[in-house]
Design a protein around this motif. Structure first.
Motif, PDB file in Angstrom:
ATOM      1  N   PHE A  75      -4.608  -4.436  -3.471  1.00  0.00           N
ATOM      2  CA  PHE A  75      -4.506  -3.921  -2.138  1.00  0.00           C
ATOM      3  C   PHE A  75      -4.489  -2.827  -1.859  1.00  0.00           C
ATOM      4  N   GLY A  76      -4.069  -1.754  -2.653  1.00  0.00           N
ATOM      5  CA  GLY A  76      -4.174  -0.564  -2.382  1.00  0.00           C
ATOM      6  C   GLY A  76      -5.378   0.183  -2.628  1.00  0.00           C
ATOM      7  N   LEU A 103      -7.444 -12.263  -9.788  1.00  0.00           N
ATOM      8  CA  LEU A 103      -7.158 -11.115  -9.442  1.00  0.00           C
ATOM      9  C   LEU A 103      -5.571 -11.006  -8.854  1.00  0.00           C
ATOM     10  N   THR A 104      -5.537 -11.654  -7.636  1.00  0.00           N
ATOM     11  CA  THR A 104      -4.145 -11.638  -6.971  1.00  0.00           C
ATOM     12  C   THR A 104      -4.534 -13.123  -5.889  1.00  0.00           C
ATOM     13  N   VAL A 113       0.781  -1.073  -0.011  1.00  0.00           N
ATOM     14  CA  VAL A 113      -0.140   0.228   0.017  1.00  0.00           C
ATOM     15  C   VAL A 113       0.873   1.320  -0.063  1.00  0.00           C
ATOM     16  N   ASN A 114       1.999   1.270   0.596  1.00  0.00           N
ATOM     17  CA  ASN A 114       2.878   2.193   0.564  1.00  0.00           C
ATOM     18  C   ASN A 114       3.313   2.622  -0.769  1.00  0.00           C
ATOM     19  N   TYR A 115       3.589   1.583  -1.329  1.00  0.00           N
ATOM     20  CA  TYR A 115       4.127   1.722  -2.794  1.00  0.00           C
ATOM     21  C   TYR A 115       2.782   2.326  -3.821  1.00  0.00           C
ATOM     22  N   PHE A 116       1.685   1.688  -3.513  1.00  0.00           N
ATOM     23  CA  PHE A 116       0.501   2.439  -4.012  1.00  0.00           C
ATOM     24  C   PHE A 116       0.263   3.778  -4.003  1.00  0.00           C
ATOM     25  N   PRO A 166      -8.147 -12.446  -1.560  1.00  0.00           N
ATOM     26  CA  PRO A 166      -7.554 -12.743  -2.530  1.00  0.00           C
ATOM     27  C   PRO A 166      -7.003 -14.289  -2.066  1.00  0.00           C
ATOM     28  N   TRP A 167      -8.131 -15.148  -2.794  1.00  0.00           N
ATOM     29  CA  TRP A 167      -8.224 -16.473  -2.615  1.00  0.00           C
ATOM     30  C   TRP A 167      -6.854 -17.180  -3.324  1.00  0.00           C
TER      31      TRP A 167
END
Length: 154
Positions: free
Chosen positions: A88-89, A145-146, A69-72, A139-140
């Motif tokens: 995630f972001g 998606l991921t 999230v920090n990167y996002f 996020p299975w």
């Protein structure tokens, strides 16, 4: 701290899912059997919403300490085009907060309904919608998606 909160968040999701499924089961069985909305049903309504709120708190803490999230947040123009980081972001967090709001509204509405049948129907509807939102945003391991593992070690 990050890995501990992440493991807790991963673990508590199962409590959220089980409590929602159980609450929805009780709501539907109450609708079809015309039974009274008991103290147990009310406790299930309350604790299901409470468990969802605990999970939201873990999620919010993770949001603010997560390197993804920090990167996002700091590289938005690039990150928004990368599926896992965007998930995630932005997508996961928004959908999960929406689900908890839906569950909270359902819990409050069910508590205030006058008849037992109305309480059961309200709980089934709102908790069911919340469950569908959650299921679509976890996020299975099989998610396109991921993916993340079903259980994270501490």
């Amino acid at each position: 701290m990050y890995s501990t909160i992440l493991a807790l968040h991963s673990l508590v999701r199962w409590f959220v899912l089980v409590s929602l499924l159980f609450a929805i089961f009780r709501a539907f069985s109450g609708c079809f059997s015309s039974r009274k909305f008991s103290r147990l049903d009310n406790a299930i309504r309350h604790w299901t919403a409470t468990i969802a709120h605990v999970q939201l708190i873990f999620g919010l803490v993770l949001y603010f300490i997560s390197p993804i999230v920090n990167y996002f947040l700091h590289n938005f123009s690039d990150a928004v085009h990368r599926r896992e980081i965007r998930f995630f972001g932005m997508e996961h967090s928004l959908m999960m907060m929406t689900a908890v709001v839906v569950i909270t509204i359902g819990s409050a509405k069910a508590k205030r309904k006058q008849t037992d049948l109305e309480k059961f129907k309200t709980m089934a509807l709102w908790y069911g919608i919340g469950l569908l939102i959650i299921l679509s945003s976890i996020p299975w391991a099989f998610s396109p998606l991921t993916s993340r593992p079903s259980f994270r070690p501490f």
